[in-house]
Scaffold this motif. Sequence first.
Motif, PDB file in Angstrom:
ATOM      1  N   ARG A  37       0.831  -1.145   0.053  1.00  0.00           N
ATOM      2  CA  ARG A  37       0.024  -0.162  -0.047  1.00  0.00           C
ATOM      3  C   ARG A  37       1.031   1.169  -0.041  1.00  0.00           C
ATOM      4  O   ARG A  37       1.907   1.480   0.758  1.00  0.00           O
ATOM      5  CB  ARG A  37      -0.870   0.180   1.358  1.00  0.00           C
ATOM      6  CG  ARG A  37      -2.069  -1.205   1.256  1.00  0.00           C
ATOM      7  CD  ARG A  37      -2.642  -1.431   0.132  1.00  0.00           C
ATOM      8  NE  ARG A  37      -3.649  -0.244  -0.407  1.00  0.00           N
ATOM      9  CZ  ARG A  37      -4.323  -0.055  -1.463  1.00  0.00           C
ATOM     10  NH1 ARG A  37      -4.127  -1.050  -2.292  1.00  0.00           N
ATOM     11  NH2 ARG A  37      -5.157   1.052  -1.475  1.00  0.00           N
ATOM     12  N   VAL A  38       0.489   1.974  -0.794  1.00  0.00           N
ATOM     13  CA  VAL A  38       1.305   3.377  -1.067  1.00  0.00           C
ATOM     14  C   VAL A  38       0.671   4.469  -0.881  1.00  0.00           C
ATOM     15  O   VAL A  38      -0.583   4.724  -1.316  1.00  0.00           O
ATOM     16  CB  VAL A  38       1.908   3.540  -2.355  1.00  0.00           C
ATOM     17  CG1 VAL A  38       2.863   4.736  -2.747  1.00  0.00           C
ATOM     18  CG2 VAL A  38       2.706   2.255  -2.934  1.00  0.00           C
ATOM     19  N   LEU A  39       1.058   5.522   0.179  1.00  0.00           N
ATOM     20  CA  LEU A  39       0.311   6.565   0.529  1.00  0.00           C
ATOM     21  C   LEU A  39       0.687   7.805  -0.321  1.00  0.00           C
ATOM     22  O   LEU A  39       1.744   8.124  -0.705  1.00  0.00           O
ATOM     23  CB  LEU A  39       0.708   6.899   2.070  1.00  0.00           C
ATOM     24  CG  LEU A  39       0.019   8.349   2.505  1.00  0.00           C
ATOM     25  CD1 LEU A  39      -1.445   8.191   2.961  1.00  0.00           C
ATOM     26  CD2 LEU A  39       1.108   8.911   3.713  1.00  0.00           C
ATOM     27  N   LEU A  40      -0.168   8.601  -0.679  1.00  0.00           N
ATOM     28  CA  LEU A  40      -0.180   9.808  -1.159  1.00  0.00           C
ATOM     29  C   LEU A  40      -0.759  10.868  -0.354  1.00  0.00           C
ATOM     30  O   LEU A  40      -1.858  10.817  -0.081  1.00  0.00           O
ATOM     31  CB  LEU A  40      -0.663  10.028  -2.677  1.00  0.00           C
ATOM     32  CG  LEU A  40      -0.636  11.384  -3.462  1.00  0.00           C
ATOM     33  CD1 LEU A  40       0.522  12.100  -3.400  1.00  0.00           C
ATOM     34  CD2 LEU A  40      -1.624  11.334  -4.568  1.00  0.00           C
ATOM     35  N   ALA A  41       0.128  12.055   0.170  1.00  0.00           N
ATOM     36  CA  ALA A  41      -0.388  12.953   0.773  1.00  0.00           C
ATOM     37  C   ALA A  41       0.076  14.375  -0.005  1.00  0.00           C
ATOM     38  O   ALA A  41       1.196  14.424   0.074  1.00  0.00           O
ATOM     39  CB  ALA A  41      -0.021  12.923   2.308  1.00  0.00           C
ATOM     40  N   ALA A  42      -0.879  15.147  -0.392  1.00  0.00           N
ATOM     41  CA  ALA A  42      -0.798  16.140  -0.949  1.00  0.00           C
ATOM     42  C   ALA A  42      -1.444  17.339  -0.824  1.00  0.00           C
ATOM     43  O   ALA A  42      -2.621  17.230  -0.118  1.00  0.00           O
ATOM     44  CB  ALA A  42      -0.869  16.262  -2.813  1.00  0.00           C
ATOM     45  N   CYS A 113      -0.279  28.882  -7.553  1.00  0.00           N
ATOM     46  CA  CYS A 113      -0.349  27.863  -5.916  1.00  0.00           C
ATOM     47  C   CYS A 113       0.962  27.412  -5.676  1.00  0.00           C
ATOM     48  O   CYS A 113       1.776  27.129  -6.723  1.00  0.00           O
ATOM     49  CB  CYS A 113      -1.389  26.978  -6.366  1.00  0.00           C
ATOM     50  SG  CYS A 113      -1.240  25.942  -7.617  1.00  0.00           S
ATOM     51  N   THR A 114       1.137  27.217  -4.479  1.00  0.00           N
ATOM     52  CA  THR A 114       2.211  26.270  -4.140  1.00  0.00           C
ATOM     53  C   THR A 114       2.038  24.737  -4.344  1.00  0.00           C
ATOM     54  O   THR A 114       0.751  24.392  -4.543  1.00  0.00           O
ATOM     55  CB  THR A 114       2.766  26.453  -2.721  1.00  0.00           C
ATOM     56  OG1 THR A 114       1.609  26.199  -1.965  1.00  0.00           O
ATOM     57  CG2 THR A 114       3.099  27.772  -2.237  1.00  0.00           C
ATOM     58  N   PHE A 115       2.972  23.846  -4.131  1.00  0.00           N
ATOM     59  CA  PHE A 115       2.424  22.413  -4.001  1.00  0.00           C
ATOM     60  C   PHE A 115       3.381  21.743  -3.060  1.00  0.00           C
ATOM     61  O   PHE A 115       4.852  21.908  -3.024  1.00  0.00           O
ATOM     62  CB  PHE A 115       2.831  21.815  -5.617  1.00  0.00           C
ATOM     63  CG  PHE A 115       2.196  20.608  -5.638  1.00  0.00           C
ATOM     64  CD1 PHE A 115       1.033  20.078  -5.441  1.00  0.00           C
ATOM     65  CD2 PHE A 115       3.407  19.521  -5.889  1.00  0.00           C
ATOM     66  CE1 PHE A 115       0.627  18.699  -5.638  1.00  0.00           C
ATOM     67  CE2 PHE A 115       3.084  18.018  -6.026  1.00  0.00           C
ATOM     68  CZ  PHE A 115       1.783  17.803  -5.872  1.00  0.00           C
ATOM     69  N   LEU A 116       2.756  20.615  -2.338  1.00  0.00           N
ATOM     70  CA  LEU A 116       3.777  19.741  -1.691  1.00  0.00           C
ATOM     71  C   LEU A 116       3.106  18.408  -1.815  1.00  0.00           C
ATOM     72  O   LEU A 116       1.769  18.247  -1.968  1.00  0.00           O
ATOM     73  CB  LEU A 116       3.712  20.114  -0.047  1.00  0.00           C
ATOM     74  CG  LEU A 116       4.053  21.585   0.277  1.00  0.00           C
ATOM     75  CD1 LEU A 116       2.665  22.295   0.409  1.00  0.00           C
ATOM     76  CD2 LEU A 116       4.704  21.812   1.582  1.00  0.00           C
ATOM     77  N   ALA A 117       3.993  17.474  -1.652  1.00  0.00           N
ATOM     78  CA  ALA A 117       3.414  15.940  -2.023  1.00  0.00           C
ATOM     79  C   ALA A 117       4.453  14.945  -1.377  1.00  0.00           C
ATOM     80  O   ALA A 117       5.792  15.123  -1.354  1.00  0.00           O
ATOM     81  CB  ALA A 117       3.178  15.670  -3.157  1.00  0.00           C
ATOM     82  N   ALA A 118       3.945  14.118  -0.645  1.00  0.00           N
ATOM     83  CA  ALA A 118       4.691  12.829  -0.052  1.00  0.00           C
ATOM     84  C   ALA A 118       4.066  11.647  -0.590  1.00  0.00           C
ATOM     85  O   ALA A 118       2.842  11.273  -0.479  1.00  0.00           O
ATOM     86  CB  ALA A 118       4.783  12.822   1.496  1.00  0.00           C
ATOM     87  N   VAL A 119       4.960  10.675  -1.186  1.00  0.00           N
ATOM     88  CA  VAL A 119       4.391   9.426  -1.622  1.00  0.00           C
ATOM     89  C   VAL A 119       5.487   8.382  -0.744  1.00  0.00           C
ATOM     90  O   VAL A 119       6.718   8.270  -0.897  1.00  0.00           O
ATOM     91  CB  VAL A 119       4.847   9.318  -3.174  1.00  0.00           C
ATOM     92  CG1 VAL A 119       4.107   7.995  -3.716  1.00  0.00           C
ATOM     93  CG2 VAL A 119       4.171  10.377  -3.949  1.00  0.00           C
ATOM     94  N   ILE A 120       4.952   7.394  -0.048  1.00  0.00           N
ATOM     95  CA  ILE A 120       5.564   6.650   0.905  1.00  0.00           C
ATOM     96  C   ILE A 120       4.903   5.217   1.015  1.00  0.00           C
ATOM     97  O   ILE A 120       3.624   5.022   0.857  1.00  0.00           O
ATOM     98  CB  ILE A 120       5.315   7.118   2.227  1.00  0.00           C
ATOM     99  CG1 ILE A 120       5.897   8.728   2.351  1.00  0.00           C
ATOM    100  CG2 ILE A 120       6.205   6.347   3.327  1.00  0.00           C
ATOM    101  CD1 ILE A 120       5.627   9.107   3.837  1.00  0.00           C
ATOM    102  N   CYS A 121       5.783   4.240   0.819  1.00  0.00           N
ATOM    103  CA  CYS A 121       5.316   2.893   0.991  1.00  0.00           C
ATOM    104  C   CYS A 121       6.409   2.242   2.047  1.00  0.00           C
ATOM    105  O   CYS A 121       7.537   3.108   2.525  1.00  0.00           O
ATOM    106  CB  CYS A 121       5.495   2.160  -0.295  1.00  0.00           C
ATOM    107  SG  CYS A 121       7.002   1.640  -0.965  1.00  0.00           S
ATOM    108  N   GLU A 122       6.218   1.201   2.387  1.00  0.00           N
ATOM    109  CA  GLU A 122       7.217   0.465   3.466  1.00  0.00           C
ATOM    110  C   GLU A 122       8.652   0.549   2.598  1.00  0.00           C
ATOM    111  O   GLU A 122       8.912  -0.400   1.508  1.00  0.00           O
ATOM    112  CB  GLU A 122       6.982  -0.908   3.767  1.00  0.00           C
ATOM    113  CG  GLU A 122       7.895  -1.589   4.726  1.00  0.00           C
ATOM    114  CD  GLU A 122       7.589  -2.799   5.309  1.00  0.00           C
ATOM    115  OE1 GLU A 122       7.982  -3.374   6.059  1.00  0.00           O
ATOM    116  OE2 GLU A 122       6.447  -3.339   4.746  1.00  0.00           O
TER     117      GLU A 122
END
Length: 262
Positions: A37-42, A113-122
Amino acid sequence: MWKYANVSVRGTSHAKNGTPCQDYSLSRTFEGPGGTRVLLAAASDGAGSASRSDEGSELACTLFADAVGSHFARGGQVEELTREFCESWLGRFQRAVRARAAKAGCRSREFACTFLAAVICEGAAVFIQIGDGAIVYAEKEDEYMWAFWPQQGEYENMTYFATQSSAKKFLQHSLHTERTYGEVAVFTDGLQRLALHYQTRSAYAPFFRPFFSVLRRLEEEDHTRYSDSLRAFLDSDRVNERTDDDKTLVLATWQREREESS
């Protein structure tokens, strides 16, 4: 394995002026290789002086989510979300903005607009940022670090935007492998002074600790109630006394399956 929530709240200055919340955020998961499972937080913060920046911030987040979703649907891995991948997304975003601006009879600057994102898996994580706001993560519980310090322009209240022709120059990208970041927070500049300690240039742990403490224990059916509580906090007098800007906070915590079955 991921528990997450995201909230964007209109600032008091926007409420007084009758302008909408110009922030936008999203959090979701994708299936990666091997069923991981991969998380995207933006999150994205629309420029207060730009008339269509609320459209720009939503477009930036949704186009990036579409690009990431397509990447994993093709069997891609987190490690393959390179700087070149992000620059390709940025190009598509700017073309989409130009098309909307032409249709509306305005300049692309109105979608700033600005932009921030994190894409994370184990075992892997990618962080991306253009402008201010910040991404804070923890490999160990309560040990919070920032990915990039908020970008500041020539003057104190200036920053950089994904709509700028020079945005590629200011795009920050970092790839981390062989580590698992169990918690991450993504937030716009409306929360910077609460979440970051400027004198020591560090993440302010007492700000994050209560949010993650509750989120770790959260049952799936309580997610909506947690988001409502998070929204109420961000719109509370306690917070509004310290910032009148729009506020966005995305939170996610990762837990091993063995913890769920214990």
